[in-house]
Write a protein that holds these residues in place. Structure first.
Motif, PDB file in Angstrom:
ATOM      1  N   UNK A 137      29.601  52.057  82.984  1.00 41.37           N
ATOM      2  CA  UNK A 137      28.237  51.921  83.506  1.00 41.37           C
ATOM      3  C   UNK A 137      28.116  52.442  84.934  1.00 41.37           C
ATOM      4  N   UNK A 138      29.224  52.438  85.694  1.00 44.38           N
ATOM      5  CA  UNK A 138      29.179  52.923  87.069  1.00 44.38           C
ATOM      6  C   UNK A 138      28.664  54.360  87.129  1.00 44.38           C
ATOM      7  N   UNK A 139      29.014  55.169  86.165  1.00 51.57           N
ATOM      8  CA  UNK A 139      28.546  56.557  86.130  1.00 51.57           C
ATOM      9  C   UNK A 139      27.335  56.728  85.223  1.00 51.57           C
ATOM     10  N   UNK A 140      27.310  55.967  84.138  1.00 49.04           N
ATOM     11  CA  UNK A 140      26.241  56.158  83.156  1.00 49.04           C
ATOM     12  C   UNK A 140      24.868  55.822  83.727  1.00 49.04           C
ATOM     13  N   UNK A 141      24.783  54.719  84.475  1.00 48.81           N
ATOM     14  CA  UNK A 141      23.477  54.283  84.979  1.00 48.81           C
ATOM     15  C   UNK A 141      22.886  55.274  85.979  1.00 48.81           C
ATOM     16  N   UNK A 142      23.610  55.673  87.047  1.00 48.28           N
ATOM     17  CA  UNK A 142      22.993  56.631  87.977  1.00 48.28           C
ATOM     18  C   UNK A 142      22.803  58.022  87.387  1.00 48.28           C
ATOM     19  N   UNK A 143      23.654  58.412  86.465  1.00 49.51           N
ATOM     20  CA  UNK A 143      23.570  59.771  85.923  1.00 49.51           C
ATOM     21  C   UNK A 143      22.529  59.897  84.820  1.00 49.51           C
ATOM     22  N   UNK A 144      22.471  58.864  83.960  1.00 48.69           N
ATOM     23  CA  UNK A 144      21.624  58.957  82.769  1.00 48.69           C
ATOM     24  C   UNK A 144      20.512  57.918  82.732  1.00 48.69           C
ATOM     25  N   UNK A 145      20.529  56.996  83.685  1.00 45.60           N
ATOM     26  CA  UNK A 145      19.425  56.068  83.818  1.00 45.60           C
ATOM     27  C   UNK A 145      19.377  54.946  82.807  1.00 45.60           C
ATOM     28  N   UNK A 146      20.511  54.638  82.174  1.00 44.58           N
ATOM     29  CA  UNK A 146      20.510  53.560  81.189  1.00 44.58           C
ATOM     30  C   UNK A 146      21.867  52.878  81.167  1.00 44.58           C
ATOM     31  N   UNK A 147      21.853  51.564  80.914  1.00 44.84           N
ATOM     32  CA  UNK A 147      23.083  50.787  80.783  1.00 44.84           C
ATOM     33  C   UNK A 147      23.376  50.462  79.326  1.00 44.84           C
ATOM     34  N   UNK A 148      22.809  51.222  78.428  1.00 45.71           N
ATOM     35  CA  UNK A 148      22.937  50.929  77.003  1.00 45.71           C
ATOM     36  C   UNK A 148      24.403  50.862  76.577  1.00 45.71           C
ATOM     37  N   UNK A 149      24.721  49.836  75.784  1.00 45.67           N
ATOM     38  CA  UNK A 149      26.047  49.595  75.208  1.00 45.67           C
ATOM     39  C   UNK A 149      27.098  49.189  76.230  1.00 45.67           C
ATOM     40  N   UNK A 150      26.726  49.039  77.498  1.00 51.72           N
ATOM     41  CA  UNK A 150      27.695  48.664  78.532  1.00 51.72           C
ATOM     42  C   UNK A 150      27.635  47.182  78.896  1.00 51.72           C
ATOM     43  N   UNK A 151      26.584  46.514  78.523  1.00 51.21           N
ATOM     44  CA  UNK A 151      26.421  45.128  78.919  1.00 51.21           C
ATOM     45  C   UNK A 151      27.078  44.165  77.948  1.00 51.21           C
ATOM     46  N   UNK A 152      27.793  43.178  78.479  1.00 50.61           N
ATOM     47  CA  UNK A 152      28.437  42.141  77.675  1.00 50.61           C
ATOM     48  C   UNK A 152      28.011  40.773  78.214  1.00 50.61           C
ATOM     49  N   UNK A 153      28.664  39.730  77.763  1.00 51.46           N
ATOM     50  CA  UNK A 153      28.390  38.375  78.241  1.00 51.46           C
ATOM     51  C   UNK A 153      29.619  37.823  78.941  1.00 51.46           C
ATOM     52  N   UNK A 154      29.415  36.838  79.806  1.00 54.66           N
ATOM     53  CA  UNK A 154      30.538  36.149  80.444  1.00 54.66           C
ATOM     54  C   UNK A 154      31.151  35.182  79.423  1.00 54.66           C
ATOM     55  N   UNK A 155      31.987  35.758  78.557  1.00 54.00           N
ATOM     56  CA  UNK A 155      32.549  35.007  77.434  1.00 54.00           C
ATOM     57  C   UNK A 155      33.593  34.001  77.909  1.00 54.00           C
ATOM     58  N   UNK A 156      33.673  32.872  77.212  1.00 55.74           N
ATOM     59  CA  UNK A 156      34.659  31.832  77.539  1.00 55.74           C
ATOM     60  C   UNK A 156      36.014  32.168  76.916  1.00 55.74           C
ATOM     61  N   UNK A 157      36.675  33.176  77.447  1.00 53.10           N
ATOM     62  CA  UNK A 157      37.962  33.589  76.891  1.00 53.10           C
ATOM     63  C   UNK A 157      39.009  32.487  77.008  1.00 53.10           C
ATOM     64  N   UNK A 158      38.899  31.662  78.022  1.00 56.56           N
ATOM     65  CA  UNK A 158      39.876  30.586  78.183  1.00 56.56           C
ATOM     66  C   UNK A 158      39.751  29.569  77.049  1.00 56.56           C
ATOM     67  N   UNK A 159      38.529  29.347  76.570  1.00 57.13           N
ATOM     68  CA  UNK A 159      38.354  28.429  75.452  1.00 57.13           C
ATOM     69  C   UNK A 159      38.855  29.054  74.147  1.00 57.13           C
ATOM     70  N   UNK A 160      38.626  30.343  73.992  1.00 56.60           N
ATOM     71  CA  UNK A 160      39.147  31.024  72.802  1.00 56.60           C
ATOM     72  C   UNK A 160      40.666  30.931  72.758  1.00 56.60           C
ATOM     73  N   UNK A 161      41.311  31.064  73.921  1.00 55.42           N
ATOM     74  CA  UNK A 161      42.768  30.957  73.982  1.00 55.42           C
ATOM     75  C   UNK A 161      43.233  29.574  73.554  1.00 55.42           C
ATOM     76  N   UNK A 162      42.523  28.542  74.010  1.00 54.12           N
ATOM     77  CA  UNK A 162      42.900  27.187  73.625  1.00 54.12           C
ATOM     78  C   UNK A 162      42.746  26.977  72.126  1.00 54.12           C
ATOM     79  N   UNK A 163      41.749  27.604  71.538  1.00 55.40           N
ATOM     80  CA  UNK A 163      41.573  27.505  70.094  1.00 55.40           C
ATOM     81  C   UNK A 163      42.703  28.142  69.308  1.00 55.40           C
TER      82      UNK A 163
END
Length: 653
Positions: A576-602
């Motif tokens: 996204x660092x290059x895609x947004x200024x060059x092409x004007x879109x963040x498409x497919x680059x955005x994720x969520x702040x996933x609880x990876x630590x909880x997944x590990x415990x599972x």
């Protein structure tokens, strides 16, 4: 006047028509002895008995030719059916041995201690045999992880890393890891199950043309067709993996060469053969096919390693390089992964580089060669340093995208390049750079010879100091970046500086990712040789689990089982660092702040969270994670990070 033939005159071909149009005449013409009239004469050839033989006499010759052809065809068929071999090598129909034992015996004779796998019915015999011979079978949850683990094993141990997977989709799942091993030049042996030799191309379960799939990826590909061929094929594959430029090799093991005779017989030969001539012919063919499959299967064969073919620099080449380097005022060395292809020589190589006294950049598996904060190890401003150097030694380094295809090299610099692979060695030399001396040979041994030739040679200390000062200025910039606030969560530069401060000396760094890993490469230093594992030139994502698994088995004293530091920025930031200024879109680059630590415990691991809420406890959490590792628990530290301009200008293509 003498009448006779003129032997200097041209001779018309035998059988051509003469003047009277009759065949069998030879016509000559030429001057007579007096130089007067030309004399023309004919010689009527007498018919020989052979020429006059009746057409019927050709029949015995034709019959002889036909009989010879038939005999040759029958002998060829007998050879293909293994009839001659079976006359000298019998089949032990009562034996319960199986081909997997032959596979395991070769692996043990080559010093293989681990085999990585995801089990499947096609390969069960070889896994069971390995276990019986003391080769540890390490199972994974995905075939690609098994090959990644074998890759790490190969890099760190100096032996061939071995993975075994089942047929069809089991093999296709490994393609990315095999290609990564090819580009990283890792000697990996992939053993693949396959459908029965008799049922291939007949629609058997998971049966595809596996050799065609792996030939472009592997140095050596072979399919074993008889049990007796397992040992020589395996030995040849092991030698090919390590000779020349190391790389992956593939051996296909059909199911009927791995299982014991009585089981294969049950599946191959019908209990009640068909009646009639066709039925008897089919039964004979199947019985013979089975016999040829197992004939000579258990006869003793040499199982140990074959000689390796490793190119070496000639004494003349080394001497020329010594002369070039001895006249340098600002020498520079760039060491790449090939320098560490023989891991057991790492300490010797380190001592040689220190003795040489030339400042150097380290990349790939060579990272950590000089330990932490060594005065000869230059870490930043590589492009500027390369432009200033008058002699550059590219030792196992390729002029690909990592060196801007050679464009960062100065045309006024004298360049020495050494590499086992001639194509890699001369890459882009026709466009952007030219070597003064190109040496095809083993990198590590070349450096040792170079040091021998330069014993006592020293260089002015101001050159090294100039490069060190540039490093210090860059490090000050990093400290300033670390102190800058971010919009949310933690500053990744600051977090990685704290990781560097708390990293134990016995740690092995496995780097798997994009932006967070790119930042870590500037801030976190491996503590010694062979303590840094990155994918290599292919830039593969997903190597982490397999590499960590292989590294742990090679270095049981290291701080793994595994502490995974997840730089969680909720996005594909490197893109996204290059895609947004060059092409004007963040498409497919955005994720969520996933609880990876909880997944590990599972999944049975320990999970810890670092965020702005416990920003003042980063060091404590890292120490807690290390202690849990020492207690035998894998740990995931989910680090919520914000975004900085630390890597602005870097691109992901």
């Amino acid at each position: 006047m003498r009448i006779g033939p003129d032997y200097g005159a041209p001779l018309s071909p035998v059988g051509d028509p003469g003047k009277d149009g009759l065949p069998g005449h030879v016509t000559r013409s030429g001057p007579n002895s007096a130089g007067g009239n030309a004399i023309v004469w004919r010689c009527h050839l007498m018919e020989t008995p052979a020429a006059a033989a009746p057409a019927g006499s050709l029949f015995p010759s034709f019959l002889l030719l036909a009989c010879g052809t038939l005999v040759a065809a029958l002998l060829g068929a007998a050879h293909r059916l293994g009839l001659f071999y079976q006359l000298l090598h019998k089949v032990d129909k009562a034996s319960i041995r199986h081909g997997g034992e032959n596979v395991a015996a070769v692996l043990r004779a080559h010093g293989v201690r681990f085999i990585f796998t995801l089990v499947g019915g096609h390969i069960s015999p070889l896994l069971v045999a390995c276990e019986k011979l003391g080769i540890r079978v390490v199972d994974t949850r995905h075939e690609v992880t098994a090959v990644f683990a074998a890759d790490a094993m190969a890099r760190l141990s100096g032996t061939v890393g071995v993975a075994a997977v089942t047929a069809g989709p089991g093999l296709t799942n490994t393609v990315t890891a095999v290609k990564n091993a090819q580009m990283a030049q890792s000697p990996v042996l992939l053993l693949g199950g396959a459908a029965s030799t008799l049922l291939q191309n007949r629609g058997a379960l998971q049966a595809i043309d596996q050799l065609s799939l792996f030939r472009p990826l592997c140095k050596f590909c072979a399919s074993v067709r008889r049990v007796r061929d397992i040992v020589p094929t395996m030995r040849a594959a092991m030698a090919a993996a390590q000779s020349g430029t190391p790389g992956p090799v593939f051996v296909e093991l059909p199911i009927d060469v791995l299982y014991p005779y009585f089981m294969v017989q049950k599946e191959m030969v019908p209990a009640k053969p068909r009646k009639g001539l066709v039925g008897r012919v089919v039964s004979w063919y199947l019985e013979n096919y089975l016999a040829n499959l197992f004939a000579g299967a258990w006869e003793p064969q040499p199982e140990g390693p074959l000689p390796l073919d490793i190119p070496q620099a000639s004494l003349q080449q080394v001497q020329r390089c010594v002369e070039i380097l001895s006249r340098a005022k600002r020498p520079l060395m760039v060491l790449g992964s090939q320098a560490l292809l023989t891991p057991k020589s790492a300490d010797k190589l380190r001592a040689a580089v220190e003795t040489l006294g030339v400042p150097c950049f380290l990349g790939g598996m060579a990272r950590g060669l000089l330990g932490r904060n060594h005065p000869l190890h230059i870490r930043e401003n590589r492009s500027a340093a390369l432009k200033k150097a008058d002699v550059i030694v590219l030792a196992g380094t390729v002029c690909d995208f990592r060196l801007s295809y050679g464009r960062v090299l100065s045309h006024s610099s004298k360049i020495i390049i050494v590499n086992r692979n001639r194509e890699d060695m001369l890459l882009n030399s026709d466009a952007f750079w030219k070597p003064q001396e190109a040496v095809q040979g083993d990198v590590g041994s070349f450096v040792l010879k170079l040091v021998e030739g330069l014993q006592g040679q020293t260089w002015a200390p101001d050159w090294v100091e100039e490069l060190r000062e540039a490093d210090r200025q860059k490090e000050q910039t990093f400290r300033e970046k670390a102190a800058m606030p971010v919009a949310q969560h933690l500053n990744p530069v600051r977090v990685l500086q704290l990781v560097e401060e708390t990293l134990p000396d016995n740690s092995i760094l496995v780097v798997d990712g994009g932006d967070f890993v790119g930042t870590a490469a500037h801030l976190v230093q491996p503590r010694g040789p062979l303590r840094w594992l990155d994918p290599g030139a292919f830039g593969t994502l997903g190597v982490g689990a397999g590499f960590a698994l292989g590294a742990k088995l090679c270095r049981p004293d290291a701080e793994i089982p595994v502490m995974a530091l997840v730089g969680n920025d909720a996005g594909w930031t490197q893109i996204s660092r290059e895609q947004v200024p060059s092409l004007g879109s963040n498409v497919a680059c955005g994720l969520a702040y996933t609880d990876y630590h909880k997944a590990a415990m599972g999944l049975g691991a320990r999970g810890l969270l670092l965020s702005r809420e416990n920003e003042d406890q980063v060091v404590k959490v890292l120490h807690d994670a290390q202690q849990q590792c020492r207690d035998g628990h894998p740990v995931v530290v989910n680090i919520l990070i914000g975004r900085t301009d630390f890597r602005d200008g870097s691109i992901a293509v």
